[in-house]
Design a protein around this motif. Structure first.
Motif, PDB file in Angstrom:
ATOM      1  N   LYS A 254      12.279 139.706 116.511  1.00 58.26           N
ATOM      2  CA  LYS A 254      11.625 140.502 117.552  1.00 58.26           C
ATOM      3  C   LYS A 254      10.098 140.433 117.451  1.00 58.26           C
ATOM      4  CE  LYS A 254      11.958 145.056 117.451  1.00 58.26           C
ATOM      5  NZ  LYS A 254      12.458 146.440 117.616  1.00 58.26           N
ATOM      6  N   LYS A 255       9.560 140.363 116.261  1.00 58.96           N
ATOM      7  CA  LYS A 255       8.106 140.318 116.089  1.00 58.96           C
ATOM      8  C   LYS A 255       7.502 138.989 116.562  1.00 58.96           C
ATOM      9  CE  LYS A 255       8.187 138.666 111.374  1.00 58.96           C
ATOM     10  NZ  LYS A 255       8.115 138.952 109.999  1.00 58.96           N
ATOM     11  N   ASN A 256       8.344 137.977 116.792  1.00 55.99           N
ATOM     12  CA  ASN A 256       7.861 136.673 117.256  1.00 55.99           C
ATOM     13  C   ASN A 256       8.042 136.463 118.759  1.00 55.99           C
ATOM     14  OD1 ASN A 256       7.141 135.974 114.641  1.00 55.99           O
ATOM     15  ND2 ASN A 256       9.152 135.132 114.201  1.00 55.99           N
ATOM     16  N   ILE A 257       8.365 137.541 119.483  1.00 58.76           N
ATOM     17  CA  ILE A 257       8.540 137.474 120.936  1.00 58.76           C
ATOM     18  C   ILE A 257       7.367 138.183 121.594  1.00 58.76           C
ATOM     19  CG2 ILE A 257       9.982 138.148 122.898  1.00 58.76           C
ATOM     20  CD1 ILE A 257      12.391 138.087 120.979  1.00 58.76           C
ATOM     21  N   ASP A 258       6.801 137.561 122.632  1.00 55.53           N
ATOM     22  CA  ASP A 258       5.669 138.135 123.353  1.00 55.53           C
ATOM     23  C   ASP A 258       6.021 138.212 124.838  1.00 55.53           C
ATOM     24  OD1 ASP A 258       2.975 139.120 123.573  1.00 55.53           O
ATOM     25  OD2 ASP A 258       2.429 137.180 124.437  1.00 55.53           O
ATOM     26  N   ILE A 259       5.753 139.374 125.440  1.00 52.59           N
ATOM     27  CA  ILE A 259       6.013 139.590 126.862  1.00 52.59           C
ATOM     28  C   ILE A 259       4.704 140.000 127.518  1.00 52.59           C
ATOM     29  CG2 ILE A 259       7.364 140.876 128.563  1.00 52.59           C
ATOM     30  CD1 ILE A 259       9.285 141.574 126.200  1.00 52.59           C
ATOM     31  N   ASN A 260       4.365 139.346 128.630  1.00 50.72           N
ATOM     32  CA  ASN A 260       3.124 139.645 129.321  1.00 50.72           C
ATOM     33  C   ASN A 260       3.376 139.638 130.827  1.00 50.72           C
ATOM     34  OD1 ASN A 260       0.417 140.056 129.862  1.00 50.72           O
ATOM     35  ND2 ASN A 260      -0.179 137.951 129.455  1.00 50.72           N
ATOM     36  N   TYR A 261       2.780 140.589 131.536  1.00 48.56           N
ATOM     37  CA  TYR A 261       2.869 140.614 132.998  1.00 48.56           C
ATOM     38  C   TYR A 261       1.455 140.645 133.558  1.00 48.56           C
ATOM     39  CZ  TYR A 261       4.141 141.839 137.746  1.00 48.56           C
ATOM     40  OH  TYR A 261       4.297 141.819 139.115  1.00 48.56           O
TER      41      TYR A 261
ATOM     42  N   THR B  57       5.615 136.579 131.841  1.00 55.49           N
ATOM     43  CA  THR B  57       5.677 135.479 130.890  1.00 55.49           C
ATOM     44  C   THR B  57       6.392 135.957 129.639  1.00 55.49           C
ATOM     45  OG1 THR B  57       3.575 134.587 131.696  1.00 55.49           O
ATOM     46  CG2 THR B  57       4.337 133.808 129.550  1.00 55.49           C
ATOM     47  N   VAL B  58       7.424 135.227 129.248  1.00 58.82           N
ATOM     48  CA  VAL B  58       8.160 135.512 128.016  1.00 58.82           C
ATOM     49  C   VAL B  58       7.980 134.300 127.118  1.00 58.82           C
ATOM     50  CG1 VAL B  58      10.423 135.948 126.993  1.00 58.82           C
ATOM     51  CG2 VAL B  58       9.857 136.932 129.223  1.00 58.82           C
ATOM     52  N   SER B  59       7.463 134.535 125.923  1.00 59.99           N
ATOM     53  CA  SER B  59       7.279 133.434 124.989  1.00 59.99           C
ATOM     54  C   SER B  59       7.659 133.895 123.592  1.00 59.99           C
ATOM     55  CB  SER B  59       5.832 132.932 125.008  1.00 59.99           C
ATOM     56  OG  SER B  59       4.944 133.967 124.623  1.00 59.99           O
ATOM     57  N   GLY B  60       7.862 132.948 122.731  1.00 58.07           N
ATOM     58  CA  GLY B  60       8.208 133.270 121.365  1.00 58.07           C
ATOM     59  C   GLY B  60       8.332 132.015 120.537  1.00 58.07           C
ATOM     60  N   HIS B  61       8.465 132.223 119.261  1.00 58.92           N
ATOM     61  CA  HIS B  61       8.709 131.083 118.383  1.00 58.92           C
ATOM     62  C   HIS B  61       9.707 131.482 117.313  1.00 58.92           C
ATOM     63  CE1 HIS B  61       5.678 133.083 115.832  1.00 58.92           C
ATOM     64  NE2 HIS B  61       6.262 132.452 114.836  1.00 58.92           N
ATOM     65  N   ARG B  62      10.422 130.497 116.874  1.00 60.59           N
ATOM     66  CA  ARG B  62      11.331 130.713 115.760  1.00 60.59           C
ATOM     67  C   ARG B  62      11.117 129.568 114.775  1.00 60.59           C
ATOM     68  NH1 ARG B  62      16.869 129.700 119.047  1.00 60.59           N
ATOM     69  NH2 ARG B  62      16.710 127.450 119.193  1.00 60.59           N
ATOM     70  N   ASP B  63      11.258 129.921 113.515  1.00 56.50           N
ATOM     71  CA  ASP B  63      11.037 128.945 112.460  1.00 56.50           C
ATOM     72  C   ASP B  63      12.162 127.919 112.447  1.00 56.50           C
ATOM     73  OD1 ASP B  63       8.754 130.323 111.683  1.00 56.50           O
ATOM     74  OD2 ASP B  63       9.903 131.642 110.371  1.00 56.50           O
ATOM     75  N   SER B  64      11.873 126.787 111.869  1.00 56.55           N
ATOM     76  CA  SER B  64      12.909 125.771 111.702  1.00 56.55           C
ATOM     77  C   SER B  64      13.987 126.305 110.779  1.00 56.55           C
ATOM     78  CB  SER B  64      12.311 124.493 111.114  1.00 56.55           C
ATOM     79  OG  SER B  64      11.372 123.941 112.002  1.00 56.55           O
TER      80      SER B  64
ATOM     81  N   ASN C 149       2.640 149.567 134.398  1.00 58.36           N
ATOM     82  CA  ASN C 149       2.611 150.609 133.365  1.00 58.36           C
ATOM     83  C   ASN C 149       3.998 151.120 132.982  1.00 58.36           C
ATOM     84  OD1 ASN C 149      -0.240 150.597 133.243  1.00 58.36           O
ATOM     85  ND2 ASN C 149      -0.285 151.811 135.113  1.00 58.36           N
ATOM     86  N   LYS C 150       5.018 150.749 133.724  1.00 53.22           N
ATOM     87  CA  LYS C 150       6.366 151.262 133.455  1.00 53.22           C
ATOM     88  C   LYS C 150       7.353 150.181 133.004  1.00 53.22           C
ATOM     89  CE  LYS C 150       5.884 155.142 136.625  1.00 53.22           C
ATOM     90  NZ  LYS C 150       6.373 155.775 137.853  1.00 53.22           N
ATOM     91  N   ILE C 151       6.873 148.998 132.680  1.00 57.34           N
ATOM     92  CA  ILE C 151       7.741 147.924 132.215  1.00 57.34           C
ATOM     93  C   ILE C 151       8.278 148.270 130.822  1.00 57.34           C
ATOM     94  CG2 ILE C 151       7.886 145.476 131.564  1.00 57.34           C
ATOM     95  CD1 ILE C 151       5.626 144.961 133.603  1.00 57.34           C
ATOM     96  N   THR C 152       9.578 148.089 130.623  1.00 59.21           N
ATOM     97  CA  THR C 152      10.200 148.326 129.320  1.00 59.21           C
ATOM     98  C   THR C 152      10.990 147.097 128.886  1.00 59.21           C
ATOM     99  OG1 THR C 152      12.196 149.304 130.292  1.00 59.21           O
ATOM    100  CG2 THR C 152      10.399 150.820 129.706  1.00 59.21           C
TER     101      THR C 152
END
Length: 144
Positions: free
Chosen positions: A60-67, A73-80, A113-116
Motif C-alpha cells: 500500500k505504501k508504494n501506491i500513489d493516487i492523484n487527481y 492517475t494511479v501509479s505504483g511500483h513493486r519490487d522484483s 476534496n471528497k475522494i476516498t
C-alpha cells in the motif's frame, strides 16, 4: 482451371496468416511486455464514479493516487520477486514481474476534496464523488 490459378495467391496468403509462425506473434509480444497493464473496472452513477484497479502484490505504501485536471492517475511500483532465481534448475515458467506501473483515467466533474480510496486483497477501490453544484463546472456564454 483459371479459377484454380486465380485462387492460388489467396491460398498462399491464407496459409501464411494461418501458420503457427503468424499465430505466435500475439503471444510473443504479450510475453515481451509481461502484460503489466493495471486491469480496471469503472462504474458511474449519478452521485459518483467507482474505480476498481487490480494491483496484486503491491504494498500500500508504494501506491500513489492523484487527481488533477479531470484526470485520475494511479501509479505504483513493486519490487522484483526474489524467488525467480533458479539455482536448482526447477523453474518451469516465470511470468511475475516487478517494476513501475501507471494508468490514467479521464473522470470529469469530481469533488476533489471528497475522494476516498481503500486497498485490500490486491484491489484498489477509489470513490470519486461528483460535484453536486453543476454551476462550478464552468460558465456558459451566450452568443449575441
Amino acid at each position: 482451371m483459371s479459377n484454380e490459378i486465380m485462387d492460388r495467391p489467396n491460398d498462399i496468403m491464407r496459409d501464411w496468416f494461418d501458420s503457427n509462425w503468424m499465430n505466435s506473434f500475439p503471444t510473443f509480444f504479450k510475453d515481451a511486455n509481461n502484460d503489466v497493464t493495471l486491469k480496471t473496472d469503472i462504474k458511474e452513477s449519478d452521485k459518483d464514479y467507482q474505480v476498481h484497479v487490480d494491483m496484486p502484490a503491491f504494498d500500500k505504501k508504494n501506491i500513489d493516487i492523484n487527481y488533477q485536471n479531470n484526470t485520475l492517475t494511479v501509479s505504483g511500483h513493486r519490487d522484483s520477486f526474489n524467488d525467480h532465481e533458479d539455482k536448482n534448475g526447477d523453474m518451469i515458467m516465470s511470468e511475475r514481474s516487478g517494476g513501475r506501473f501507471a494508468r490514467q483515467y479521464h473522470l470529469p466533474a469530481v469533488d476533489e476534496n471528497k475522494i476516498t480510496a481503500d486497498y485490500a486483497d490486491g484491489v484498489l477501490k477509489i470513490t470519486l464523488p461528483k460535484v453536486e453544484d453543476k454551476k462550478d463546472l464552468g460558465h456558459h456564454i451566450e452568443i449575441n
